[in-house]
Design a protein around this motif. Sequence first.
Motif, PDB file in Angstrom:
ATOM      1  N   LYS A 308       0.836  -1.202   0.000  1.00  0.00           N
ATOM      2  CA  LYS A 308       0.000   0.000   0.000  1.00  0.00           C
ATOM      3  C   LYS A 308       0.874   1.256   0.000  1.00  0.00           C
ATOM      4  CE  LYS A 308      -3.787   2.129   2.625  1.00  0.00           C
ATOM      5  NZ  LYS A 308      -4.607   2.039   3.866  1.00  0.00           N
ATOM      6  N   ASN A 309       1.938   1.241   0.807  1.00  0.00           N
ATOM      7  CA  ASN A 309       2.883   2.360   0.831  1.00  0.00           C
ATOM      8  C   ASN A 309       3.553   2.539  -0.527  1.00  0.00           C
ATOM      9  OD1 ASN A 309       2.289   2.592   3.531  1.00  0.00           O
ATOM     10  ND2 ASN A 309       4.293   1.975   4.281  1.00  0.00           N
ATOM     11  N   ARG A 310       4.018   1.392  -1.085  1.00  0.00           N
ATOM     12  CA  ARG A 310       4.689   1.444  -2.399  1.00  0.00           C
ATOM     13  C   ARG A 310       3.795   2.084  -3.448  1.00  0.00           C
ATOM     14  NH1 ARG A 310       4.912  -3.614  -6.469  1.00  0.00           N
ATOM     15  NH2 ARG A 310       2.686  -3.126  -6.238  1.00  0.00           N
ATOM     16  N   ASP A 311       2.553   1.607  -3.521  1.00  0.00           N
ATOM     17  CA  ASP A 311       1.651   2.074  -4.574  1.00  0.00           C
ATOM     18  C   ASP A 311       1.361   3.559  -4.440  1.00  0.00           C
ATOM     19  OD1 ASP A 311       1.620  -0.496  -5.530  1.00  0.00           O
ATOM     20  OD2 ASP A 311      -0.334  -1.010  -4.684  1.00  0.00           O
ATOM     21  N   LEU A 312       1.157   4.031  -3.204  1.00  0.00           N
ATOM     22  CA  LEU A 312       0.879   5.445  -2.998  1.00  0.00           C
ATOM     23  C   LEU A 312       2.042   6.317  -3.447  1.00  0.00           C
ATOM     24  CD1 LEU A 312      -0.856   7.757  -1.842  1.00  0.00           C
ATOM     25  CD2 LEU A 312       0.206   7.308   0.392  1.00  0.00           C
ATOM     26  N   LEU A 313       3.246   5.986  -2.980  1.00  0.00           N
ATOM     27  CA  LEU A 313       4.406   6.823  -3.286  1.00  0.00           C
ATOM     28  C   LEU A 313       4.824   6.688  -4.743  1.00  0.00           C
ATOM     29  CD1 LEU A 313       6.332   8.804  -1.957  1.00  0.00           C
ATOM     30  CD2 LEU A 313       7.805   6.883  -1.327  1.00  0.00           C
ATOM     31  N   TYR A 314       4.849   5.464  -5.265  1.00  0.00           N
ATOM     32  CA  TYR A 314       5.237   5.240  -6.661  1.00  0.00           C
ATOM     33  C   TYR A 314       4.288   5.964  -7.618  1.00  0.00           C
ATOM     34  CZ  TYR A 314       5.739   2.848 -11.144  1.00  0.00           C
ATOM     35  OH  TYR A 314       5.889   2.574 -12.485  1.00  0.00           O
ATOM     36  N   ASN A 315       2.996   5.792  -7.410  1.00  0.00           N
ATOM     37  CA  ASN A 315       2.018   6.411  -8.312  1.00  0.00           C
ATOM     38  C   ASN A 315       2.126   7.930  -8.271  1.00  0.00           C
ATOM     39  OD1 ASN A 315       0.997   3.931  -9.142  1.00  0.00           O
ATOM     40  ND2 ASN A 315      -0.599   3.907  -7.582  1.00  0.00           N
ATOM     41  N   HIS A 316       2.323   8.480  -7.089  1.00  0.00           N
ATOM     42  CA  HIS A 316       2.412   9.935  -6.967  1.00  0.00           C
ATOM     43  C   HIS A 316       3.658  10.473  -7.671  1.00  0.00           C
ATOM     44  CE1 HIS A 316       1.286  13.784  -5.242  1.00  0.00           C
ATOM     45  NE2 HIS A 316       2.534  13.961  -4.837  1.00  0.00           N
ATOM     46  N   ILE A 379       3.442   9.185   4.722  1.00  0.00           N
ATOM     47  CA  ILE A 379       3.655   9.243   3.267  1.00  0.00           C
ATOM     48  C   ILE A 379       2.630  10.176   2.624  1.00  0.00           C
ATOM     49  CG2 ILE A 379       3.683   7.935   1.110  1.00  0.00           C
ATOM     50  CD1 ILE A 379       4.688   5.530   2.673  1.00  0.00           C
ATOM     51  N   LYS A 380       1.363  10.041   3.035  1.00  0.00           N
ATOM     52  CA  LYS A 380       0.317  10.916   2.487  1.00  0.00           C
ATOM     53  C   LYS A 380       0.656  12.386   2.730  1.00  0.00           C
ATOM     54  CE  LYS A 380      -4.059  10.152   3.014  1.00  0.00           C
ATOM     55  NZ  LYS A 380      -5.382   9.805   3.632  1.00  0.00           N
ATOM     56  N   LYS A 381       1.135  12.681   3.925  1.00  0.00           N
ATOM     57  CA  LYS A 381       1.464  14.074   4.250  1.00  0.00           C
ATOM     58  C   LYS A 381       2.668  14.574   3.453  1.00  0.00           C
ATOM     59  CE  LYS A 381       1.686  17.244   8.124  1.00  0.00           C
ATOM     60  NZ  LYS A 381       1.591  17.432   9.582  1.00  0.00           N
ATOM     61  N   SER A 382       3.545  13.653   3.055  1.00  0.00           N
ATOM     62  CA  SER A 382       4.749  14.048   2.308  1.00  0.00           C
ATOM     63  C   SER A 382       4.450  14.403   0.851  1.00  0.00           C
ATOM     64  CB  SER A 382       5.783  12.920   2.338  1.00  0.00           C
ATOM     65  OG  SER A 382       5.423  11.857   1.460  1.00  0.00           O
ATOM     66  N   LEU A 383       3.297  14.007   0.351  1.00  0.00           N
ATOM     67  CA  LEU A 383       3.018  14.169  -1.080  1.00  0.00           C
ATOM     68  C   LEU A 383       3.059  15.629  -1.516  1.00  0.00           C
ATOM     69  CD1 LEU A 383       0.177  11.509  -1.601  1.00  0.00           C
ATOM     70  CD2 LEU A 383       2.668  11.224  -1.743  1.00  0.00           C
ATOM     71  N   LYS A 384       2.566  16.525  -0.670  1.00  0.00           N
ATOM     72  CA  LYS A 384       2.605  17.955  -0.992  1.00  0.00           C
ATOM     73  C   LYS A 384       4.045  18.445  -1.133  1.00  0.00           C
ATOM     74  CE  LYS A 384      -1.801  19.256  -0.909  1.00  0.00           C
ATOM     75  NZ  LYS A 384      -2.472  19.874  -2.078  1.00  0.00           N
ATOM     76  N   ALA A 385       4.920  17.929  -0.244  1.00  0.00           N
ATOM     77  CA  ALA A 385       6.331  18.324  -0.323  1.00  0.00           C
ATOM     78  C   ALA A 385       6.949  17.860  -1.634  1.00  0.00           C
ATOM     79  CB  ALA A 385       7.096  17.757   0.871  1.00  0.00           C
ATOM     80  N   PHE A 386       6.612  16.644  -2.065  1.00  0.00           N
ATOM     81  CA  PHE A 386       7.133  16.148  -3.342  1.00  0.00           C
ATOM     82  C   PHE A 386       6.587  16.985  -4.512  1.00  0.00           C
ATOM     83  CE2 PHE A 386       8.071  12.124  -1.028  1.00  0.00           C
ATOM     84  CZ  PHE A 386       9.391  11.991  -1.407  1.00  0.00           C
ATOM     85  N   GLU A 387       5.355  17.467  -4.387  1.00  0.00           N
ATOM     86  CA  GLU A 387       4.799  18.334  -5.433  1.00  0.00           C
ATOM     87  C   GLU A 387       5.599  19.630  -5.553  1.00  0.00           C
ATOM     88  OE1 GLU A 387       0.673  18.894  -4.527  1.00  0.00           O
ATOM     89  OE2 GLU A 387       0.209  16.741  -4.703  1.00  0.00           O
ATOM     90  N   LYS A 388       5.996  20.184  -4.415  1.00  0.00           N
ATOM     91  CA  LYS A 388       6.807  21.400  -4.431  1.00  0.00           C
ATOM     92  C   LYS A 388       8.179  21.145  -5.050  1.00  0.00           C
ATOM     93  CE  LYS A 388       4.520  23.375  -0.368  1.00  0.00           C
ATOM     94  NZ  LYS A 388       4.677  23.774   1.058  1.00  0.00           N
ATOM     95  N   VAL A 389       8.747  19.959  -4.772  1.00  0.00           N
ATOM     96  CA  VAL A 389      10.029  19.585  -5.382  1.00  0.00           C
ATOM     97  C   VAL A 389       9.871  19.488  -6.896  1.00  0.00           C
ATOM     98  CG1 VAL A 389      11.771  17.756  -5.579  1.00  0.00           C
ATOM     99  CG2 VAL A 389      10.849  18.362  -3.327  1.00  0.00           C
ATOM    100  N   ALA A 390       8.777  18.855  -7.345  1.00  0.00           N
ATOM    101  CA  ALA A 390       8.543  18.697  -8.780  1.00  0.00           C
ATOM    102  C   ALA A 390       8.386  20.060  -9.463  1.00  0.00           C
ATOM    103  CB  ALA A 390       7.295  17.835  -9.008  1.00  0.00           C
ATOM    104  N   GLU A 391       7.739  21.000  -8.776  1.00  0.00           N
ATOM    105  CA  GLU A 391       7.604  22.342  -9.341  1.00  0.00           C
ATOM    106  C   GLU A 391       8.969  22.999  -9.505  1.00  0.00           C
ATOM    107  OE1 GLU A 391       5.005  24.587  -6.858  1.00  0.00           O
ATOM    108  OE2 GLU A 391       3.260  23.268  -7.196  1.00  0.00           O
ATOM    109  N   LEU A 392       9.837  22.813  -8.502  1.00  0.00           N
ATOM    110  CA  LEU A 392      11.176  23.412  -8.537  1.00  0.00           C
ATOM    111  C   LEU A 392      12.009  22.837  -9.677  1.00  0.00           C
ATOM    112  CD1 LEU A 392      13.199  25.324  -7.107  1.00  0.00           C
ATOM    113  CD2 LEU A 392      13.871  23.354  -5.703  1.00  0.00           C
ATOM    114  N   PHE A 393      11.835  21.536  -9.935  1.00  0.00           N
ATOM    115  CA  PHE A 393      12.656  20.870 -10.957  1.00  0.00           C
ATOM    116  C   PHE A 393      11.828  20.543 -12.205  1.00  0.00           C
ATOM    117  CE2 PHE A 393      15.049  20.168  -7.080  1.00  0.00           C
ATOM    118  CZ  PHE A 393      16.354  20.307  -7.497  1.00  0.00           C
TER     119      PHE A 393
END
Length: 397
Positions: A308-316, A379-393
Amino acid sequence: MVSKSMELLMQNNSVIREMFDEGKRLEKIYGEENVFDFSIGNPSVIPPNEIKENIMRILNDESPLDIHGYMNNSGYFSVRDNIAKHLTNTKGVSLEDKNIIMTCGAAGGLNIIMKTLINPEDEVIILAPYFGEYINYINNYSGKTIIVSCKEDTFEPKLDELKEKISDRTKAIIINSPNNPSGIIYSEETIKAISNILTETSKKFGTTIYLISDEPYREIVYDGECVPYILKYYKNSLIVYSYSKSLSLPGERIGYIVVNPELDYLSEILSALNIANRVLGFVNAPSLFQKVVSMSLDLEVDVDIYKKNRDLLYNHLTNLGFECLKPQGAFYLFPKSPIKDDKKFCNELKKFNILAVPGSVFGCEGYFRLSYCVNYEKIKKSLKAFEKVAELFNDYL
């Protein structure tokens, strides 16, 4: 004054451990709930309830002198016999108690194998991406590490390169499947190909080359995948196993080595492994937990939690544009870094309170490792942080 070898190790201290310590520092500043530590492979799934029950049963039913006393350096006969019978029934390879050496986890197992096999300047081949401590274990016994690179699209080893790098000094090759950090499982075709190369080159040089399979993640697999059992494919093989991941017992330091009954110089190597356990200071694997795992051979943690963790993080991450091979096992993602400098990228991640490990630590520059053995809500809470990283790069994704 410390030794020169330790001075070097201190200078090159584990990046993974440094990231872990950095996470603790950031938690004090921002709060534990706002720091997303994907740096270390510490299991987040609790051990099966039966583990506690088995501990209590042993403590209540057996003599304290027996529970806490010495035994043969290779472990209790009854424990090794139970494990051998279990593996014979489940893996289809005929094993006896003498083929099992109880160890202080997989790390202890690898070290007593290196002590047993390696002469100074003997070569040990490891396959990228690899667990970085392999190099330290080889260096412990004055061996020489030879690294074989991988195919970037699959992380499978480059077999032509493997064949080229085997020499008359090659003593062993270490494989790790399911793999840390990539999560791939070497296919049966790959295992057969490696076995054929080792058989062919052993004949060519008139030597014995040992295949050592490091398998702490054997039970952490997804989507019906199967891990080939190497004893079926190559006679000069040894398996190193640990209950650190399969039963979430990393701090108990309990595992074992399986020695192929067809191994060249079998009796000498079994004797040497027994002695190596003693002279390296392990003496024997932890006595109580030898008995605990012997009663727990059919248990496993809930792998669906990791899935479940893998699928959430991988898909995001892939939806954000990160390139990543979907893990077949273990509990790591190994995405491609948006920039070639993976260390710089991991430093950028820290600005968003995300802790990851550079791929260069594992012999694969340009990638980064995320350990998703953490709480699902984190992991769910981290998704927003990864979105900000993606915007930066964004220009690099």
